[in-house]
Motif scaffolding. Structure first.
Motif, PDB file in Angstrom:
ATOM      1  N   ASP A  23       0.923  -0.978  -0.204  1.00 48.55           N
ATOM      2  CA  ASP A  23      -0.033   0.022  -0.027  1.00 48.55           C
ATOM      3  C   ASP A  23       0.825   1.205  -0.068  1.00 48.55           C
ATOM      4  O   ASP A  23       1.564   1.433   1.115  1.00 48.55           O
ATOM      5  N   ILE A  24       0.740   1.990  -1.174  1.00 47.23           N
ATOM      6  CA  ILE A  24       1.953   2.998  -1.253  1.00 47.23           C
ATOM      7  C   ILE A  24       1.633   4.304  -0.202  1.00 47.23           C
ATOM      8  O   ILE A  24       2.411   4.827   0.079  1.00 47.23           O
ATOM      9  N   ASP A  25       0.259   4.352   0.079  1.00 48.07           N
ATOM     10  CA  ASP A  25      -0.137   5.377   1.182  1.00 48.07           C
ATOM     11  C   ASP A  25       0.425   5.155   2.423  1.00 48.07           C
ATOM     12  O   ASP A  25       0.669   6.080   3.138  1.00 48.07           O
ATOM     13  N   ASN A  26       0.936   3.788   2.914  1.00 45.70           N
ATOM     14  CA  ASN A  26       1.557   3.738   4.024  1.00 45.70           C
ATOM     15  C   ASN A  26       3.087   4.098   4.230  1.00 45.70           C
ATOM     16  O   ASN A  26       3.547   4.167   5.243  1.00 45.70           O
ATOM     17  N   ASN A  27       3.582   4.419   3.071  1.00 47.99           N
ATOM     18  CA  ASN A  27       5.148   4.562   3.107  1.00 47.99           C
ATOM     19  C   ASN A  27       5.288   6.155   3.245  1.00 47.99           C
ATOM     20  O   ASN A  27       4.474   7.144   2.623  1.00 47.99           O
ATOM     21  N   TYR A  28       6.140   6.236   4.333  1.00 47.96           N
ATOM     22  CA  TYR A  28       6.192   7.785   4.893  1.00 47.96           C
ATOM     23  C   TYR A  28       6.886   8.615   3.668  1.00 47.96           C
ATOM     24  O   TYR A  28       6.445   9.963   3.761  1.00 47.96           O
ATOM     25  N   ASN A  29       7.812   8.134   2.973  1.00 51.74           N
ATOM     26  CA  ASN A  29       8.342   9.012   1.912  1.00 51.74           C
ATOM     27  C   ASN A  29       7.349   9.509   0.913  1.00 51.74           C
ATOM     28  O   ASN A  29       7.452  10.785   0.637  1.00 51.74           O
ATOM     29  N   TYR A  30       6.582   8.732   0.666  1.00 46.92           N
ATOM     30  CA  TYR A  30       5.365   9.009  -0.407  1.00 46.92           C
ATOM     31  C   TYR A  30       4.365   9.965   0.422  1.00 46.92           C
ATOM     32  O   TYR A  30       3.874  10.914  -0.269  1.00 46.92           O
ATOM     33  N   GLN A  31       4.185   9.870   1.514  1.00 47.76           N
ATOM     34  CA  GLN A  31       3.319  10.563   2.400  1.00 47.76           C
ATOM     35  C   GLN A  31       3.721  12.002   2.459  1.00 47.76           C
ATOM     36  O   GLN A  31       3.037  13.085   2.135  1.00 47.76           O
TER      37      GLN A  31
ATOM     38  N   VAL B   7      18.838 -10.444   6.047  1.00 48.41           N
ATOM     39  CA  VAL B   7      18.550  -9.695   6.949  1.00 48.41           C
ATOM     40  C   VAL B   7      18.212  -8.128   6.238  1.00 48.41           C
ATOM     41  O   VAL B   7      17.396  -7.670   6.745  1.00 48.41           O
ATOM     42  N   ASN B   8      19.403  -7.706   5.625  1.00 46.68           N
ATOM     43  CA  ASN B   8      19.220  -6.677   5.094  1.00 46.68           C
ATOM     44  C   ASN B   8      18.079  -6.409   4.065  1.00 46.68           C
ATOM     45  O   ASN B   8      17.182  -5.347   3.836  1.00 46.68           O
ATOM     46  N   ALA B   9      17.994  -7.361   3.505  1.00 44.36           N
ATOM     47  CA  ALA B   9      16.666  -7.335   2.218  1.00 44.36           C
ATOM     48  C   ALA B   9      15.459  -7.300   3.162  1.00 44.36           C
ATOM     49  O   ALA B   9      14.467  -6.926   2.604  1.00 44.36           O
ATOM     50  N   GLN B  10      15.329  -8.193   4.063  1.00 44.48           N
ATOM     51  CA  GLN B  10      14.110  -8.264   4.818  1.00 44.48           C
ATOM     52  C   GLN B  10      13.649  -6.849   5.506  1.00 44.48           C
ATOM     53  O   GLN B  10      12.576  -6.218   5.475  1.00 44.48           O
ATOM     54  N   ILE B  11      14.757  -6.213   6.312  1.00 47.26           N
ATOM     55  CA  ILE B  11      14.534  -4.949   6.734  1.00 47.26           C
ATOM     56  C   ILE B  11      13.904  -3.895   5.713  1.00 47.26           C
ATOM     57  O   ILE B  11      13.306  -3.006   5.929  1.00 47.26           O
ATOM     58  N   SER B  12      14.964  -3.944   4.615  1.00 43.72           N
ATOM     59  CA  SER B  12      14.463  -2.920   3.504  1.00 43.72           C
ATOM     60  C   SER B  12      12.943  -3.152   2.975  1.00 43.72           C
ATOM     61  O   SER B  12      12.366  -2.288   2.821  1.00 43.72           O
ATOM     62  N   LEU B  13      12.730  -4.505   2.994  1.00 43.09           N
ATOM     63  CA  LEU B  13      11.098  -4.579   2.479  1.00 43.09           C
ATOM     64  C   LEU B  13      10.266  -4.108   3.607  1.00 43.09           C
ATOM     65  O   LEU B  13       9.375  -3.620   3.190  1.00 43.09           O
ATOM     66  N   GLU B  14      10.559  -4.320   4.762  1.00 43.20           N
ATOM     67  CA  GLU B  14       9.809  -3.985   5.854  1.00 43.20           C
ATOM     68  C   GLU B  14       9.561  -2.587   5.982  1.00 43.20           C
ATOM     69  O   GLU B  14       8.618  -1.874   6.341  1.00 43.20           O
ATOM     70  N   GLN B  15      10.802  -1.869   5.808  1.00 40.79           N
ATOM     71  CA  GLN B  15      10.535  -0.234   5.895  1.00 40.79           C
ATOM     72  C   GLN B  15       9.684   0.338   4.565  1.00 40.79           C
ATOM     73  O   GLN B  15       8.948   1.193   4.930  1.00 40.79           O
ATOM     74  N   LEU B  16       9.832  -0.453   3.658  1.00 39.85           N
ATOM     75  CA  LEU B  16       9.068   0.241   2.335  1.00 39.85           C
ATOM     76  C   LEU B  16       7.476  -0.197   2.674  1.00 39.85           C
ATOM     77  O   LEU B  16       6.666   0.621   2.391  1.00 39.85           O
ATOM     78  N   LEU B  17       7.247  -1.302   3.300  1.00 36.26           N
ATOM     79  CA  LEU B  17       5.747  -1.646   3.715  1.00 36.26           C
ATOM     80  C   LEU B  17       5.501  -0.958   5.078  1.00 36.26           C
ATOM     81  O   LEU B  17       4.086  -1.099   5.154  1.00 36.26           O
ATOM     82  N   ASN B  18       6.304  -0.215   5.497  1.00 38.25           N
ATOM     83  CA  ASN B  18       6.153   0.424   6.743  1.00 38.25           C
ATOM     84  C   ASN B  18       5.572  -0.740   7.867  1.00 38.25           C
ATOM     85  O   ASN B  18       4.311  -0.686   8.533  1.00 38.25           O
ATOM     86  N   LYS B  19       6.299  -1.883   8.157  1.00 39.22           N
ATOM     87  CA  LYS B  19       6.212  -2.798   9.040  1.00 39.22           C
ATOM     88  C   LYS B  19       6.876  -2.617  10.248  1.00 39.22           C
ATOM     89  O   LYS B  19       8.066  -2.419  10.219  1.00 39.22           O
TER      90      LYS B  19
END
Length: 438
Positions: free
Chosen positions: A258-266, A426-438
């Motif tokens: 959900d792109i609207d959950n991304n802080y940079n996009y907001q 680990v880095n790939a998981q963190i990057s995806l979590e950050q994008l998804l705002n998890k």
């Protein structure tokens, strides 16, 4: 050995990159503990409580709220008072048959005024947008700090795992060297065989010391992020088996983006809205302004002589001002604001596409890193069995020291690849979590 050194260098570079990001953690005036023990969640919560970057972000929200009320107050009645003392030193006004005295006096005037314009309404809307952006920035800073702590926490655990593997290999090499040395002493083996193993043991010891320095750098970066003294002892209460869960990583890949959950996009979306409101703000800067005022004046004369007072005690006025012609200045300003908005809108659309592409890439990176981690784990098992087998043969004189050295190098290379694959996942998981705002 070379690959292990590269991983250590990469880890060190990561820590140096995080140091500027962690600078906001300094300045905490409270008493710092000498020993701490954290789970990952506890470390993140501690960082959120003691990080000055977040305190500044909270201050920005308060400033935005204050700016909003400044705009609101400009739309409310403004009251001012003025006092005056006048003395004409006995001067009188002569009208022929009549003269009027001008005695000294004091006066008090109270003015109440209120003004309305479209620019004030737009300014209020701009203040709301500014406050929302400050709030988003606060949440974004919280996310970044938690991610930085998570990277450091995982890096410490991975480096400790690498150190553990290296120490196990050193113990095995030391054992084989001791056997070779005894064989040389009794004349069964050549001195060169023992020397080759000694080089391996010494090189392994140097690698272990380099890894320990890298681990200390990780902990120093974590201390900085948590706002702890350099002498504070940190104990990590969770291990890799407890934290690294490939199943949870696979479940993350099933999350909808959900792109609207991304802080940079907001933030970019609010910035685009801000640019759109600037068009209206520019237009209303040349709009009408309505002002209403009331003035009350009272005087106190210091004489009972005949005098003339032409100042009314109450006066009310309404003023409507409307700019008529400014040589196209407003038109050009509006055009400039529209172009700025169009530029910002295009950036927003490009960012939408870029984030969707980034999501697809991060999914691919995580999927690939999980597969690579599985492969490298199997590779380590095979390399360990090969090394143990050749080491046992060497003890019985069936294998040479060169065989031991080669198998040891292959084992170290496999372990280094495994550690790197673990870091990548680990880095790939963190990057995806950050994008998804998890």
């Amino acid at each position: 050995m070379v690959k292990t050194s590269r991983i250590i260098s990469r880890t060190a570079a990561l820590m140096l990159a995080l140091l500027p990001l962690s600078a906001g953690a300094q300045g905490y005036a409270g008493e710092r503990p000498s020993k701490v023990a954290f789970t990952l969640q506890q470390a993140q919560e501690y960082a959120l409580q003691h990080n000055n970057t977040l305190k500044n972000a909270s201050i920005d929200i308060q400033k935005a709220e204050a700016a909003k009320w400044q705009v609101i107050s400009s739309m409310l009645p403004q009251v001012s008072a003025a006092g005056d003392y006048s003395n004409y030193f006995g001067y009188t006004m002569d009208f022929g048959a009549m003269s009027i005295a001008m005695p000294p006096y004091v006066s008090l005037g109270i003015t109440t005024a209120v003004g309305f314009s479209g620019a004030q309404i737009i300014s209020l809307q701009l203040s709301d947008i500014s406050k929302r952006m400050s709030d988003i920035n606060l949440h974004k800073s919280e996310q970044e700090i938690c991610d930085q702590v998570k990277v450091l926490y995982y890096s410490a655990l991975v480096t400790e795992e690498s150190l553990k593997l290296l120490e196990e290999n050193q113990a095995s090499m030391q054992k084989l060297y001791d056997i070779s040395k005894k064989s040389v002493d009794v004349g069964v083996s050549e001195q060169t065989d023992a020397d080759q193993l000694l080089v391996q043991v010494t090189t392994m010891a140097n690698t272990i010391e380099a890894t320990k320095r890298s681990l200390e750098m990780v902990y120093n970066s974590l201390r900085l992020q948590l706002n702890l003294d350099p002498s504070t002892e940190i104990t990590l209460l969770q291990d890799l088996d407890n934290l690294v869960n490939e199943d949870s990583a696979r479940e993350l890949m099933n999350e909808e983006f959900d792109i609207d959950n991304n802080y940079n996009y907001q933030l970019l979306k609010e910035s685009t809205e801000l640019a759109r409101k600037q068009i209206a703000m520019t237009g209303w800067s040349n709009g009408p302004t309505l002002s209403v005022y009331h003035q009350y004046t009272t005087k106190k004369y210091f004489s009972d002589e005949l005098r003339m007072d032409m100042t009314p005690p109450n006066m009310m006025g309404v003023k409507l001002s409307l700019p008529i012609f400014n040589s196209g200045k407003t038109y050009l300003a509006i055009k400039d604001a529209k172009l700025a908005y169009q530029k910002q809108f295009n950036t927003l659309k490009d960012t939408e596409l870029a984030l969707k592409v980034q999501y697809s890439q991060l999914l691919y990176n995580l999927r690939s890193s999980i597969e690579r981690l599985d492969t490298q784990r199997q590779n380590v098992d095979v390399a360990r069995r090969v090394f143990d087998n050749i080491a046992k043969k060497y003890e019985y004189g069936v294998a040479s020291s060169l065989d031991v050295t080669n198998s040891g190098t292959s084992l170290i290379s496999a372990q280094s690849s495994y550690v790197q694959a673990l870091l990548d996942m680990v880095n790939a998981q963190i990057s995806l979590e950050q994008l998804l705002n998890k």
